[in-house]
Structures are given as C-alpha cells and as structure tokens.
Design a protein around this motif. Sequence first.
Motif, short mmCIF file in Angstrom:
data_model
loop_
_atom_site.label_atom_id
_atom_site.label_comp_id
_atom_site.label_asym_id
_atom_site.label_seq_id
_atom_site.Cartn_x
_atom_site.Cartn_y
_atom_site.Cartn_z
N CYS A 1 65.44 22.00 38.99
CA CYS A 1 66.41 22.59 38.07
C CYS A 1 65.89 23.94 37.63
O CYS A 1 64.74 24.05 37.19
CB CYS A 1 66.59 21.68 36.87
SG CYS A 1 68.30 21.38 36.54
N ILE B 1 69.21 22.09 29.29
CA ILE B 1 67.82 21.72 29.55
C ILE B 1 67.58 20.22 29.39
O ILE B 1 66.85 19.61 30.16
CB ILE B 1 66.88 22.52 28.60
CG1 ILE B 1 67.00 24.01 28.97
CG2 ILE B 1 65.45 22.04 28.71
CD1 ILE B 1 66.00 24.88 28.26
N ALA C 1 68.70 18.52 32.41
CA ALA C 1 67.82 18.91 33.51
C ALA C 1 66.56 18.05 33.50
O ALA C 1 66.12 17.54 34.54
CB ALA C 1 67.46 20.39 33.38
N VAL C 2 65.98 17.87 32.31
CA VAL C 2 64.76 17.07 32.21
C VAL C 2 65.05 15.61 32.54
O VAL C 2 64.23 14.91 33.14
CB VAL C 2 64.17 17.21 30.78
CG1 VAL C 2 63.08 16.20 30.54
CG2 VAL C 2 63.64 18.62 30.59
N ILE D 1 60.98 21.57 37.39
CA ILE D 1 61.68 22.53 36.53
C ILE D 1 61.12 23.92 36.77
O ILE D 1 59.91 24.10 36.86
CB ILE D 1 61.48 22.19 35.03
CG1 ILE D 1 61.94 20.77 34.70
CG2 ILE D 1 62.17 23.23 34.14
CD1 ILE D 1 63.40 20.60 34.50
N HIS E 1 61.51 27.26 34.68
CA HIS E 1 62.09 27.83 33.47
C HIS E 1 61.84 29.33 33.48
O HIS E 1 60.70 29.78 33.45
CB HIS E 1 61.45 27.18 32.23
CG HIS E 1 62.11 27.60 30.94
ND1 HIS E 1 62.45 26.70 29.97
CD2 HIS E 1 62.50 28.80 30.48
CE1 HIS E 1 63.02 27.34 28.96
NE2 HIS E 1 63.05 28.61 29.25
N THR F 1 58.64 17.90 36.05
CA THR F 1 59.35 17.68 34.80
C THR F 1 58.40 17.12 33.73
O THR F 1 58.46 17.50 32.57
CB THR F 1 60.51 16.71 35.03
OG1 THR F 1 61.30 17.23 36.10
CG2 THR F 1 61.38 16.58 33.80
N TYR G 1 56.45 19.78 32.26
CA TYR G 1 57.32 20.70 31.52
C TYR G 1 57.55 20.22 30.10
O TYR G 1 57.51 21.00 29.16
CB TYR G 1 58.65 20.85 32.25
CG TYR G 1 59.64 21.74 31.53
CD1 TYR G 1 59.43 23.11 31.44
CD2 TYR G 1 60.78 21.20 30.94
CE1 TYR G 1 60.31 23.93 30.77
CE2 TYR G 1 61.68 22.02 30.27
CZ TYR G 1 61.44 23.39 30.20
OH TYR G 1 62.32 24.18 29.53
#
Lengths: 265, 273
Positions: free
Chosen positions: A33, A194, A197-198, A204, A206, A217, A220
């Motif tokens: 993502c 977000i 997404a997680v 991820i 960002h 993830t 993150y």
Amino acid sequence: MSIIKCDNISMSYDGVTVFDNLSFDVKSGDYLCIVGENGSGKSTLMKGLLGLKQVRDGKIVYSDGLKRNEIGYLPQQTGAQKDFPASVYEVVISGRLNKRGLKPFYSSADKESARLNMERLGIEQLKNKCYKELSGGQQQRVLLARALCATSKLLILDEPVTGLDPIAASEMYDIISRLNKENGITVIMVSHDIVAAVDHADHILHLSNKEVFFGTTGDYTHSELGSRFLYHNCHCEGCERHSRYHHDSSHIHKYTNRAEVQRGE
Amino acid sequence: MNDLFEMLSFSFMQRAFIVGIPVALCAALLGVSLVLKRYAMIGDGLSHVGFGALAIASAFNLAPLWVSVPVVIIAAFLLLRLSESSRIKGDSAIALISSGALAIGVVVATVGNGMNTDLSNYLFGSILATSESDAIMSVCLSVVVLALFIFFYGKIFAVTFDEGFSKATGVNSGAYNMIIALLTALTIVVGMRIMGTLLISSLIIFPALTSMRICRTYKKVIICSSVVSVVCFVAGIVSSYFLETPTGATIVLVNMLMFFAFSALSYLAKRRG
C-alpha cells in the motif's frame, strides 16, 4: 523474487521535484500500500510504475518476466466515463486488448476470460447492463474485472474505494485481499486510508514531504510515521516514545504562558 | 413516384447519393468517438482548414482533393496534439486555427476568382460541386475509412472509454488516437463539398448525440447512429430536391428533427419506466 525494483528514483511534477532517491522493491505475491498526504507524490509514483510518466533519475526495473502488457490497472474514474454508453461486458472485455496486438475482434479465449472475471467479482448478472447506470461499488467491480482481464500477475490500484459507501468499500477491500491471497496476484494500491491499508496490506510505503517509510506493515505500525497516523493501544517502548513526542505541546504552552505574563503586567 | 425516378435520372443526384451515403456512414461512426472524447470541436476546426486548402487549390487550378487531404491530415495531428497538451488551452487553439484558416480561404477565394457564388458553394455546400473523378476518389476514401474503423473497432472503443488504462496496460493509445484523427480528416474532406464547410461538423455530431438519447451500449450507439445518419442524409437530399432548398442545410434540419424526436422518445420512456 522481486517483480518491480525501484532504484534511487526521482520524479517531478510540472518541473517541481516530488520525491528524490526513492528505493523499494515489490516481490511476487506482495500486497503493497502506498500511502501519504496530498501532494506527497503517490499518484506521480504510480504513473511512473505504469509507464505513463518518465522518471527523472534512477530506474524502475521489471523483473520476473513481467511485461508491460501483464499489468492490470484500476484507474480513478474520469468525468467522461460517467455518461459513457457502454455495457458492462464491453468494458470488461476491453481489458483483453493488450493481448491482441494488431488482430481485430475478440477470440473465444477473450470471451471466456471476460466471463470468468465477471463471475469472480459477482457481476455476471450485470453483463448487459449499462455501465453508467450502475452504483459506484458496481462500477469499481466492473473496472476491476477489466483489470483482471489484462493481467494475472500484477494489479495497480489507484484509490479504489474513493467515493464508495462504507459497505461497498469494505467489500472492495475483501475482494482485493482475496485476489492477493487466493490467486497470488501481486497488488500495489495507492490509498489515503491508512487504517485500512494497515489492516489489509503486508507492506507499506509511506511518502511524506520530509521522510519516507518502506517496510512491512508490522514495522510500520511501530514506526514514528505510522504511529503518528494510527491511533492504537500499543504500549511498547518505541510507541510510547513516539506518542510522547507527538503529544509534546510544550512549544504551544510557551506561547500561552507568555500571553498570561503579559496580561498580568 | 414519377418525380422520384426523374430525380434519380439526374447524374448529379446519383453522384450525390454515391458520395454522400458512405460519407454519412463514416461520419456517424467516428462521431460517436469524437463526441465521447470531447473532441467534437476538432471536426469543426478541420472543416475550416479544409476550406482554406480547397480555396488555395482552386486558385492555383490544382485538383481540390489532392491538396486538401494531406493538409487536413496534418492539421488533424496538430489539433490532437494541441488538445492533449495541458499547457495550451486546446479549445482556444482550435478556435484560432479554424478562424485563421477560414480567413485565408475567404481571401484567396475572392482574390482568385472574384466570384461570390463559388464562395457560398464552399461554405454551405453544393450538390453540383462533385465531379466524376471527385466521386470516385470519395468513394475509395470512404471505403478505406469504413474498413479501418471495423478493423480497429475494439481498440477505438478502448481508447475512447479509458485512454489511461489502455496506455498503462500496453496498448499503443497514441497510435489509435492518430488513426481516429486520420479517419476524421478523410471523412471531413470528402463530405465538405456536399455539406459545406460550416455544416459538415453537424454530420459528425448529430447522429451520435441522437442515438445516445436512447441507446445504452456502445455497439447499439454505433449501429443506431449509422442508421440515423444515412436515413437523415437520404431524407434531407430528397426533400431539398422537392422543396428546392439548399442541400446541406436541409440535411442538418432533418438531423435536428430526428434529435428532437429521439429526445422526446427517451423522455417518454423515462416517464413510463
């Protein structure tokens, strides 16, 4: 095996640099993502991955035998499509064109693939319906079916749930997760949601104007960038420290105190 | 009935039908894409450029089609580029080019022949303007346009519906845009002798909009607008013969009537449904 490798790429938009020296790689079967604020370069990066925009520096390497015509793309809808007379079937099967080369008309394999993908997304009963008369969630499914006609390897999705109601959005996320887990399709999704997404992705990226995070993830959620945007109840040492930093408002107190002092005089 | 046979016995009427029907068909097919891609104004701009080229060709005694075909094709590519680039406002650029070309054409035509009847023929079309060699070349061009359209049907749909997707998945959308522009240029050059510079773009726009009132899928829109276009063309020519009105303008009027009829039908269908 990485399917896409970005090596120190820099891209600009209208002459202004949006990011510099970005490196990351996507392995076959990943669900990545790309999140970030408005203007952080998410869309520009995606256009670079799709080959719609040139990178200024560095290079994007497609490996693992991935060819240009093996990428499925779910774009954001444009105004022109909102009143376009086309049936669901016509839209879905047009995803097969990249396999046809110069040959005219569709083969029976193309028709079969269109039918299969409509079935996969539960829209086969809409086959002869007019695209513009469908709901937003149904339209996204149609476009996703078209993207699946174009690929069985890599899907690039541009804000797939924008404008959808919460139920349609969560259905869309479920479909994408299923395609990734059950069919082994690599997914790269640009999103500003977000939290979702997680919940769904395993990697991820960002993008932010100052810093960049790329990793799994799990990492993150405990990172400085991640914990700034995610409200969660993790009390590990790192998250506590980030949280203290984010909630540190001493610089604000300083000003209010000074105001009080002045009033006191 | 006898009047009809009498009409068909004139060779200029036969030529008008032979040239006009394929042109009407091509215009309708391309019109759907042009209207949906928001390129309708390009058709208008091209016809003005075609007028300039025709005027220059006749001033220098050259065969009109041999001059205007290449000029209009070049103009089509240019206009397409202009409307794609975000830095220049596409619509103003088209307006500039078309009024400029029109002005050149008017000046050249008046200086060259000093006759106003010719000018009016160019601007509003004339059924008598088509010579035999023009007719042969027109038919050939129309056949080429039709064949290419059918051959590229799927791709033309795809780049019309979603150019970004086509490009991203490895379809050469730039080339297919060029093909659309090329076919449009050919259709306009062939059709503008009958319809006139100022009216040819209606042949492209009206049938597409008319059929979109009712039809809901791309294929149906394409088929419906071809039928509407040919029917309106024939009805327009026949009524202009009997009413002694200008051909091009009469065809446009019939198209307008058809548009209102379809609009009314779609309104009724919505109220009932």
